[in-house]
Each structure stands twice: as structure tokens, then as C-alpha cells.
Design a protein around this motif. Sequence first.
Motif, PDB file in Angstrom:
ATOM      1  N   HIS A   1      -6.826  -1.238  -2.428  1.00  9.79           N
ATOM      2  CA  HIS A   1      -7.315   0.124  -2.207  1.00  9.79           C
ATOM      3  C   HIS A   1      -7.028   0.583  -0.779  1.00  9.79           C
ATOM      4  CE1 HIS A   1     -10.230  -2.704  -0.725  1.00  9.79           C
ATOM      5  NE2 HIS A   1     -10.751  -1.748   0.011  1.00  9.79           N
ATOM      6  N   LEU A   2      -6.454  -0.285   0.061  1.00 10.86           N
ATOM      7  CA  LEU A   2      -6.307   0.037   1.489  1.00 10.86           C
ATOM      8  C   LEU A   2      -5.021   0.823   1.763  1.00 10.86           C
ATOM      9  CD1 LEU A   2      -7.269  -3.396   3.142  1.00 10.86           C
ATOM     10  CD2 LEU A   2      -8.713  -1.362   2.861  1.00 10.86           C
ATOM     11  N   PRO A   3      -5.020   1.676   2.811  1.00  2.41           N
ATOM     12  CA  PRO A   3      -3.782   2.351   3.218  1.00  2.41           C
ATOM     13  C   PRO A   3      -2.847   1.358   3.926  1.00  2.41           C
ATOM     14  CG  PRO A   3      -5.564   2.922   4.720  1.00  2.41           C
ATOM     15  CD  PRO A   3      -6.175   2.077   3.638  1.00  2.41           C
ATOM     16  N   PRO A   4      -1.560   1.701   4.031  1.00  2.24           N
ATOM     17  CA  PRO A   4      -0.584   0.746   4.594  1.00  2.24           C
ATOM     18  C   PRO A   4      -0.962   0.195   5.965  1.00  2.24           C
ATOM     19  CG  PRO A   4       0.569   2.577   3.576  1.00  2.24           C
ATOM     20  CD  PRO A   4      -0.912   2.911   3.510  1.00  2.24           C
ATOM     21  N   HIS A   5      -1.497   1.033   6.861  1.00  2.00           N
ATOM     22  CA  HIS A   5      -1.765   0.513   8.217  1.00  2.00           C
ATOM     23  C   HIS A   5      -2.879  -0.535   8.196  1.00  2.00           C
ATOM     24  CE1 HIS A   5      -4.852   3.705   8.077  1.00  2.00           C
ATOM     25  NE2 HIS A   5      -5.497   3.010   8.996  1.00  2.00           N
ATOM     26  N   ARG A   6      -3.842  -0.384   7.260  1.00  4.48           N
ATOM     27  CA  ARG A   6      -4.901  -1.386   7.157  1.00  4.48           C
ATOM     28  C   ARG A   6      -4.358  -2.684   6.555  1.00  4.48           C
ATOM     29  NH1 ARG A   6     -10.055   0.438   6.338  1.00  4.48           N
ATOM     30  NH2 ARG A   6     -10.564  -1.782   6.311  1.00  4.48           N
ATOM     31  N   ILE A   7      -3.372  -2.549   5.682  1.00  6.03           N
ATOM     32  CA  ILE A   7      -2.773  -3.753   5.078  1.00  6.03           C
ATOM     33  C   ILE A   7      -1.961  -4.509   6.140  1.00  6.03           C
ATOM     34  CG2 ILE A   7      -1.109  -4.558   3.345  1.00  6.03           C
ATOM     35  CD1 ILE A   7      -2.235  -2.362   1.497  1.00  6.03           C
ATOM     36  N   ILE A   8      -1.317  -3.758   7.035  1.00  8.99           N
ATOM     37  CA  ILE A   8      -0.629  -4.411   8.162  1.00  8.99           C
ATOM     38  C   ILE A   8      -1.655  -5.162   9.010  1.00  8.99           C
ATOM     39  CG2 ILE A   8       0.644  -4.008  10.318  1.00  8.99           C
ATOM     40  CD1 ILE A   8       2.002  -1.635   8.872  1.00  8.99           C
ATOM     41  N   GLN A   9      -2.787  -4.501   9.272  1.00  9.40           N
ATOM     42  CA  GLN A   9      -3.834  -5.167  10.065  1.00  9.40           C
ATOM     43  C   GLN A   9      -4.380  -6.404   9.358  1.00  9.40           C
ATOM     44  OE1 GLN A   9      -6.587  -1.957  10.786  1.00  9.40           O
ATOM     45  NE2 GLN A   9      -5.194  -0.947  12.214  1.00  9.40           N
ATOM     46  N   ALA A  10      -4.311  -6.382   8.009  1.00 11.85           N
ATOM     47  CA  ALA A  10      -4.770  -7.555   7.244  1.00 11.85           C
ATOM     48  C   ALA A  10      -3.745  -8.684   7.286  1.00 11.85           C
ATOM     49  CB  ALA A  10      -5.072  -7.151   5.799  1.00 11.85           C
ATOM     50  N   GLY A  11      -2.593  -8.428   7.931  1.00 17.96           N
ATOM     51  CA  GLY A  11      -1.625  -9.515   8.144  1.00 17.96           C
ATOM     52  C   GLY A  11      -0.394  -9.468   7.264  1.00 17.96           C
ATOM     53  N   ILE A  12      -0.154  -8.318   6.593  1.00 13.93           N
ATOM     54  CA  ILE A  12       1.035  -8.232   5.736  1.00 13.93           C
ATOM     55  C   ILE A  12       1.995  -7.192   6.305  1.00 13.93           C
ATOM     56  CG2 ILE A  12       1.906  -7.741   3.428  1.00 13.93           C
ATOM     57  CD1 ILE A  12      -0.699  -8.545   2.262  1.00 13.93           C
ATOM     58  N   ALA A  13       3.205  -7.632   6.652  1.00  9.29           N
ATOM     59  CA  ALA A  13       4.234  -6.705   7.138  1.00  9.29           C
ATOM     60  C   ALA A  13       5.392  -6.705   6.158  1.00  9.29           C
ATOM     61  CB  ALA A  13       4.704  -7.132   8.522  1.00  9.29           C
ATOM     62  N   ARG A  14       6.169  -5.622   6.172  1.00  9.00           N
ATOM     63  CA  ARG A  14       7.304  -5.556   5.245  1.00  9.00           C
ATOM     64  C   ARG A  14       8.462  -4.805   5.902  1.00  9.00           C
ATOM     65  NH1 ARG A  14       6.910  -1.045   1.439  1.00  9.00           N
ATOM     66  NH2 ARG A  14       9.001  -1.741   0.865  1.00  9.00           N
ATOM     67  N   THR A  15       9.646  -5.041   5.358  1.00 13.62           N
ATOM     68  CA  THR A  15      10.804  -4.238   5.748  1.00 13.62           C
ATOM     69  C   THR A  15      11.212  -3.400   4.542  1.00 13.62           C
ATOM     70  OG1 THR A  15      12.446  -5.871   5.063  1.00 13.62           O
ATOM     71  CG2 THR A  15      11.610  -6.051   7.318  1.00 13.62           C
ATOM     72  N   PHE A  16      12.140  -2.466   4.779  1.00 11.25           N
ATOM     73  CA  PHE A  16      12.551  -1.550   3.726  1.00 11.25           C
ATOM     74  C   PHE A  16      13.995  -1.820   3.306  1.00 11.25           C
ATOM     75  CE2 PHE A  16       8.967   0.373   5.760  1.00 11.25           C
ATOM     76  CZ  PHE A  16       8.260   0.922   4.693  1.00 11.25           C
ATOM     77  N   GLN A  17      14.251  -1.538   2.033  1.00  9.67           N
ATOM     78  CA  GLN A  17      15.603  -1.762   1.494  1.00  9.67           C
ATOM     79  C   GLN A  17      16.621  -0.896   2.230  1.00  9.67           C
ATOM     80  OE1 GLN A  17      15.632  -1.580  -2.755  1.00  9.67           O
ATOM     81  NE2 GLN A  17      17.834  -1.783  -2.924  1.00  9.67           N
ATOM     82  N   LEU A  18      16.265   0.365   2.476  1.00 10.13           N
ATOM     83  CA  LEU A  18      17.160   1.286   3.182  1.00 10.13           C
ATOM     84  C   LEU A  18      16.431   1.779   4.431  1.00 10.13           C
ATOM     85  CD1 LEU A  18      18.380   3.355   0.107  1.00 10.13           C
ATOM     86  CD2 LEU A  18      19.657   1.573   1.310  1.00 10.13           C
ATOM     87  N   PRO A  19      16.537   1.038   5.537  1.00 11.78           N
ATOM     88  CA  PRO A  19      15.752   1.416   6.711  1.00 11.78           C
ATOM     89  C   PRO A  19      16.294   2.688   7.354  1.00 11.78           C
ATOM     90  CG  PRO A  19      17.114  -0.504   7.198  1.00 11.78           C
ATOM     91  CD  PRO A  19      17.370  -0.149   5.773  1.00 11.78           C
TER      92      PRO A  19
ATOM     93  N   GLY B   1       0.792  -1.234   0.000  1.00  7.88           N
ATOM     94  CA  GLY B   1       0.000   0.000   0.000  1.00  7.88           C
ATOM     95  C   GLY B   1       0.820   1.277   0.000  1.00  7.88           C
ATOM     96  N   PHE B   2       2.147   1.156  -0.088  1.00 11.59           N
ATOM     97  CA  PHE B   2       2.980   2.360  -0.110  1.00 11.59           C
ATOM     98  C   PHE B   2       2.974   3.005  -1.500  1.00 11.59           C
ATOM     99  CE2 PHE B   2       4.206   0.453   3.771  1.00 11.59           C
ATOM    100  CZ  PHE B   2       4.716   1.459   4.579  1.00 11.59           C
ATOM    101  N   THR B   3       2.594   2.233  -2.507  1.00  5.76           N
ATOM    102  CA  THR B   3       2.429   2.747  -3.865  1.00  5.76           C
ATOM    103  C   THR B   3       1.066   2.281  -4.367  1.00  5.76           C
ATOM    104  OG1 THR B   3       4.777   2.690  -4.394  1.00  5.76           O
ATOM    105  CG2 THR B   3       3.272   2.511  -6.242  1.00  5.76           C
ATOM    106  N   ARG B   4       0.288   3.196  -4.931  1.00  2.48           N
ATOM    107  CA  ARG B   4      -1.003   2.803  -5.532  1.00  2.48           C
ATOM    108  C   ARG B   4      -0.759   2.242  -6.929  1.00  2.48           C
ATOM    109  NH1 ARG B   4      -3.309   1.547  -2.296  1.00  2.48           N
ATOM    110  NH2 ARG B   4      -3.527   2.746  -0.442  1.00  2.48           N
ATOM    111  N   VAL B   5      -1.358   1.096  -7.217  1.00  3.74           N
ATOM    112  CA  VAL B   5      -1.198   0.538  -8.571  1.00  3.74           C
ATOM    113  C   VAL B   5      -2.124   1.271  -9.545  1.00  3.74           C
ATOM    114  CG1 VAL B   5      -0.445  -1.729  -7.802  1.00  3.74           C
ATOM    115  CG2 VAL B   5      -2.876  -1.313  -8.109  1.00  3.74           C
ATOM    116  N   ASP B   6      -1.762   1.273 -10.818  1.00  2.00           N
ATOM    117  CA  ASP B   6      -2.612   1.900 -11.843  1.00  2.00           C
ATOM    118  C   ASP B   6      -3.754   0.966 -12.232  1.00  2.00           C
ATOM    119  OD1 ASP B   6      -0.881   4.062 -11.875  1.00  2.00           O
ATOM    120  OD2 ASP B   6       0.381   3.170 -13.443  1.00  2.00           O
TER     121      ASP B   6
END
Length: 259
Positions: free
Chosen positions: A70-88, A52-57
Amino acid sequence: MTQLLTVTDISKAFGGNQVLKSVTFSLQKGEILGLLGPNGSGKSTLLNAISGFTRVDSGSVSVGEARIDHLPPHRIIQAGIARTFQLPAMPAKMTVMEVVMAAGTRHHGIWNGLLSLPSGRRAEREDSQKASQLLETLLLSKVRNLPAAALSGGQKKLLGIACALMGEPEILMLDEPMAGVHPQLRQELVATLQMLSQQGISLIIIEHDMHFIKSLCQRCIVLDRGHIVASCHPDDLSKNQDVLDAYLGRGSRMLKEAV
Ligand SMILES: Nc1ncnc2c1ncn2[C@@H]1O[C@H](COP(=O)(O)OP(=O)(O)OP(=O)(O)O)[C@@H](O)[C@H]1O
Ligand SMILES: [Mg+2]
């Protein structure tokens, strides 16, 4: 295996730069999927699109039957998907432990916490125990009281994983987790990720380190200029002409050393 995440036909352009082109793949429950491709092929953008950090076309992303694109990142985390970043990037004024605690996304009931009701304190104690356990697993206990921004690049990667795990995700997506991590610690990280997989967590891992990919992943997908050009077992990558072409240029018949 049960299909957990379904990415269907997603495309994304930045201005005139078409970065993802009709990307379709799925992730099974408990699977460890490698996401490979040359620099600039769209790997991080794909992770950004799913989280959810980038909206798809166009196209869709679903967890089970539920659309999440269509969800914002925090809702996607609540849906059970977490991620890390390339450059934290880490906050300058928070300790390592504070950063991990801040990543806890469970709902305790805000008033319980603010009014220091027993259930709020209990939940906080549980989070604190979980954070300490994660820091120990990721060999960060010794630096738990240091400013997070003072950690080395490799330690920041590990802290990113600890933060992602605080939300108890079903799907964990890691963007180049091995970059900057000491070789000895890499073995520990492989063991930790295998353990997570055995616990039923599904993983998507972007990584250039083929040894790491081969020791962990059951399947890899390979992006080349925004297209998926291969989906195969890691051992079959070096035989796949589309993969060789992606890394070495069209028409090449030579085996890339790293593959
Ligand atoms: N926010 C953005 N705005 C404009 N262009 C972007 C943006 N994010 C990514 N891009 C472009 O998309 C392309 C793919 O970038 P991406 O970071 O997804 O590649 P990558 O496969 O992760 O590469 P690497 O292996 O180097 O990390 C690049 O050309 C990049 O410049
Ligand atoms: Mg990237």
C-alpha cells in the motif's frame, strides 16, 4: 537463509488485460534471483508492483513481517527496496554526478543542510564520496561532468544502478541491466553484482541474456502470460517443459537455442 521479500498471490489487470495472475514467490537474504519470461509476460509489471509504481489489484508484498503493497514508491525505497528501469530516461540539464547525488535518500536533517550546519555538510561530503565511488565502480567517472541525457544507452543503465545504490538498499531489482552494455563491461557488472550479493544485498534481475543469468543467479522464476510456470536453478531451465512451452509455444519439444 532468511526470507526477506514475500510476494503472495498478487494479480494485476490493465483494463481487460490480466497481466499478473496469482504470482507468489519469495526472495531470501543474499539471494540473486533471475526473473525470466518472453516479451510481454509481465516481468516489468511485477517489478513495478513490488516497487509501488503500479498498484496491485489483490495479493500482498511484504519485507520481513511488514506489508509494503500500500506504500508509495519513496516509502518503499526507504523500506530498503531500490530498482532500475528497463528504459532509463535522464534529465537533460543535470550532470551524471548531480543525478547520482540527487538519488541519495538518507535523511540528514533538512535544517542542517539548508543552514549549512556542520553535520549537514558532513553528510553531503559522505554522499559525494559515495557517489564518486559508485561512478568509479560502474566505470562512469570519466563522464561524471557530462549531461546525464548525453550518455549512451548502456551508460544510462549503469547510471541507473548507481542511483539505486545511493539509497543503500537491502534489495536491488534490475530491469534488463545488460541491454546495450558492452560485452567487456558486462563482465565487470557481473563482478560488481556478485560483490553486492556478498555484502548481503539481495537481487532480482530481469534479463534475457542467459549467459549473464547463469553466471549470477542461484535460482530463476519464469513468467508466462502472468503466471509463474517455473522456479528452478538456471541450469535446469532448458530441461523444463513449461519453460520451453513459454518461449516456443505450447506443445513444443524443441530446445530454444537461447535457453
Ligand atoms: N501501464 C500499463 N497500461 C496498460 N498495459 C500495460 C501497462 N504496463 C504494462 N502493460 C501491459 O502488460 C503486459 C506485460 O508488460 P510488461 O512490460 O510487464 O512485460 P515484460 O515481461 O516486461 O516484457 P519485455 O520483455 O518486453 O520487457 C503487456 O501486454 C503490456 O502492454
Ligand atoms: Mg520489461
